[in-house]
Structure formats: structure tokens, C-alpha cells
Design an enzyme around this catalytic site. Structure first.
Site, short mmCIF file in Angstrom:
data_model
loop_
_atom_site.label_atom_id
_atom_site.label_comp_id
_atom_site.label_asym_id
_atom_site.label_seq_id
_atom_site.Cartn_x
_atom_site.Cartn_y
_atom_site.Cartn_z
CG ASP A 1 -0.27 -0.41 2.52
OD1 ASP A 1 0.98 -0.42 2.56
OD2 ASP A 1 -0.99 -0.72 3.48
CG ASN B 1 -9.18 -1.68 11.23
OD1 ASN B 1 -8.16 -2.25 10.87
ND2 ASN B 1 -9.72 -0.68 10.54
CG HIS C 1 -5.90 -2.37 8.31
ND1 HIS C 1 -6.04 -1.00 8.43
CD2 HIS C 1 -4.63 -2.64 8.68
CE1 HIS C 1 -4.90 -0.49 8.85
NE2 HIS C 1 -4.03 -1.45 9.01
CD GLU D 1 -8.92 0.93 7.15
OE1 GLU D 1 -8.61 -0.12 7.75
OE2 GLU D 1 -8.62 2.05 7.59
C1 GLP Z 1 -0.48 0.17 8.54
C2 GLP Z 1 -0.22 -0.64 7.29
C3 GLP Z 1 -0.50 -2.11 7.51
C4 GLP Z 1 0.17 -2.59 8.78
C5 GLP Z 1 -0.34 -1.81 9.94
C6 GLP Z 1 0.22 -2.29 11.26
O1 GLP Z 1 -1.82 0.44 8.72
N1 GLP Z 1 -0.97 -0.18 6.18
O2 GLP Z 1 -0.03 -2.84 6.40
O3 GLP Z 1 -0.10 -3.96 8.96
O4 GLP Z 1 0.03 -0.47 9.72
O5 GLP Z 1 1.21 -1.44 11.72
P1 GLP Z 1 2.09 -1.67 13.01
O6 GLP Z 1 3.04 -2.75 12.67
O7 GLP Z 1 2.77 -0.35 13.20
O8 GLP Z 1 1.17 -2.03 14.11
#
Ligand code: GLP
Length: 284
Positions: A67, A136, A138, A143
Site C-alpha cells: 500500500d 481493526n 486490516h 478496511e
Molecule cells: C499500517 C499498514 C499495515 C500494517 C499496519 C500495522 O496500517 N498499512 O499494512 O499492517 O500499519 O502497523 P504496526 O506494525 O505499526 O502495528
């Protein structure tokens, strides 16, 4: 789906990095799907270390990130391109031409999404997809209510996601409202998925994703439909799972994990693996 629970976050990230490294050594032209977020930093640090100390070769592999924020250029400090360059790409011998992220600045975002899917397909599809998980549930930025057959597209970020990512931005209102993300269907298309989650704040959503009912309200539950998905957790992230004894037993006994068990750090009397600390210098 297979679940592996390691004693701590370092051991979990180390295992993920070693699984990736093994795949890269078997197939130097591996097509990797990559993820961003705090959790992944330890994985990339370990891969960089393997490159420096063991000559892990990135020269022929190809990468596609999940992403990118809409409206941030690759040089923006909060863009995922910047994150990837900083944590991995500029520290290993990867050819930047082989690294792909959606272009969040594209004039025609729909065309950019379609093109991203096309380039993934032209490269033969993704062999190994690394995934984190949002609060959440994702995957990428899929989402709640993301269709399980969705492909790369623009998604509006939920308030939960914007709040979760806000600490990384100078001000919460600077978190973009939209992102381009590979779809749940794009993710399910890859040959092998590895989801890494660490820390107490992931325990509840991990339990829902792994053992809960499949629902598009929690994109990560779609991984239950994937024929080859490995979920790697630390103890606290796995603490709300009902079947953790069974998962531990598999890791300790099944032959496919033997090479990964063998090279773990020594085990302390409490059953946890000892993290090797650098030797302390005597005071002068
Ligand atoms: C963002 C990314 C996700 C990732 C998530 C978790 O939202 N788009 O791909 O899994 O962060 O992040 P963290 O590892 O900081 O909890």
C-alpha cells in the site's frame, strides 16, 4: 493456516526473516510482497544484518508493497516508499527498479491501481507476501467491509486506522484520508502469506483473525481461506488464542520447522529463549 508463537518480538521477527531468507536462497528471483508499520522494522533490520553478515543477496528479487498513502510523494518522510528505502532497500543490494509501490501521487489513481495489478501479474504473481495487521484487523489498508475478492484500489482510511498511524505524523490531521492498497483478493492470490503480529495491543484482533468467524468486517479473517498461510506471533500477541498448546506442539514437533528450531538461541530454565545481550564493557 499455521500459527507459530515465539517467546518474544525479537524471536518472532527473527523467524520471519529467516523464513524469507530461506525462500530467497532457494529462488533468488523471488517475488516478495512487503508490508510497512512498526512491527516490520525488526524483520527488515534482521534481513539487512543477514545481507551484511551472511551475504544474503537481493540483486535478483522483486518486491511489491501492499500500500501507499494517496497524496504523499515517495520523498515524503511519511510515505511508505520512504519507509522502505530507509529500512531495507537502501541498505541491501536490491535493484531499486525491481521495487514497486503504488504511486500515491498518480493523476489517475484508478489507472495506477489497474497498472499495479498488471505489473504484479507480469512478474508472475507474488511468491511470498509479508503482512502485518491493523488494530481493526486490516491487511494493507483493507478496511472493514473490504470485499474478499477486491483488487488494488483506493480505500478511505477508517478513524481507527488514522488514529493508529497518527503518532508517525507531525499532527494527527496530517494523516492522509485515503490510500492505495492491494485488495484482499490480490493478497489471497499470492502463493504463501506470512502474517507477523507482536505486542499486547494485537492480542485481541489476532485471536479474532485466527480463530474467529470469517467476516469482511475483519479483513485478516480472509487468511483462513488461504491454502498456505503462516501466522507468526510473540507470546503476548498470541495470549488470547484458545489453541496455543496445539500451535506450540506443531512448531516443536513438525519436520518443516526443524531447521528453524535448530538455530534458535539457547533456552532458559523457564522455557523461554535467551536473548543474547552484547557484552558489557568494564568501567574505566
Ligand atoms: C499500517 C499498514 C499495515 C500494517 C499496519 C500495522 O496500517 N498499512 O499494512 O499492517 O500499519 O502497523 P504496526 O506494525 O505499526 O502495528
Amino acid at each position: 493456516m499455521e500459527v507459530v508463537i515465539r517467546p518474544n518480538a525479537d524471536a518472532a521477527a527473527d523467524l520471519v526473516a529467516r523464513v524469507i531468507a530461506r525462500e530467497m536462497r532457494i529462488n533468488p528471483r523471488l517475488v516478495m510482497g512487503l508490508a510497512s508499520g512498526n512491527t516490520m522494522e525488526a524483520v527488515y533490520a534482521r534481513l539487512v544484518q543477514m545481507h551484511q553478515e551472511e551475504g544474503l543477496d537481493f540483486s535478483a528479487c522483486r518486491t511489491f508493497n501492499l500500500d501507499e498513502y494517496v497524496g504523499l510523494s515517495g520523498s515524503h518522510a511519511n510515505s511508505y516508499r520512504h519507509y522502505m528505502n530507509r529500512h531495507l532497500f537502501l541498505q541491501v543490494n536490491i535493484d531499486l527498479q525491481n521495487t514497486h509501490l503504488p504511486d500515491g501521487m498518480a493523476a489517475d489513481l484508478d489507472a495506477e491501481c489497474a497498472n499495479y495489478e498488471r505489473v504484479i501479474a507480469e512478474n508472475g504473481g507474488i511468491d511470498l507476501q509479508l503482512l502485518g495487521i491493523g488494530q481493526n484487523g486490516h491487511l494493507g489498508f483493507n478496511e472493514p467491509l473490504s470485499a474478499f475478492r477486491s483488487r488494488t484500489r483506493v480505500k478511505i482510511l477508517s478513524p481507527v486506522t488514522r488514529a493508529q498511524n497518527a503518532p508517525l505524523f507531525p499532527r494527527p490531521d496530517l494523516v492522509p484520508q485515503r490510500a492505495i492498497t492491494m485488495g484482499v483478493g490480490s493478497i489471497l492470490n499470492c502463493r504463501h502469506c506470512i502474517l507477523l503480529a507482536t505486542g499486547e495491543d494485537k492480542a485481541a484482533i489476532v485471536a479474532k483473525a485466527v480463530e474467529g468467524p470469517i467476516t469482511s468486517m475483519i479483513s485478516a479473517t480472509a487468511l483462513q481461506l488461504h491454502p498456505e498461510c503462516t501466522v507468526i506471533l510473540d507470546e503476548v500477541a498470541g495470549s488470547q488464542l484458545n489453541e496455543s498448546d496445539y500451535y506450540h506442539w506443531i512448531f516443536e514437533n513438525q519436520p518443516q520447522w526443524e531447521i528453524f528450531r535448530a538455530t534458535l538461541p539457547p533456552v532458559a530454565p523457564n522455557g523461554f529463549h535467551i536473548k543474547r545481550e552484547p557484552e558489557k564493557q568494564p568501567a574505566k
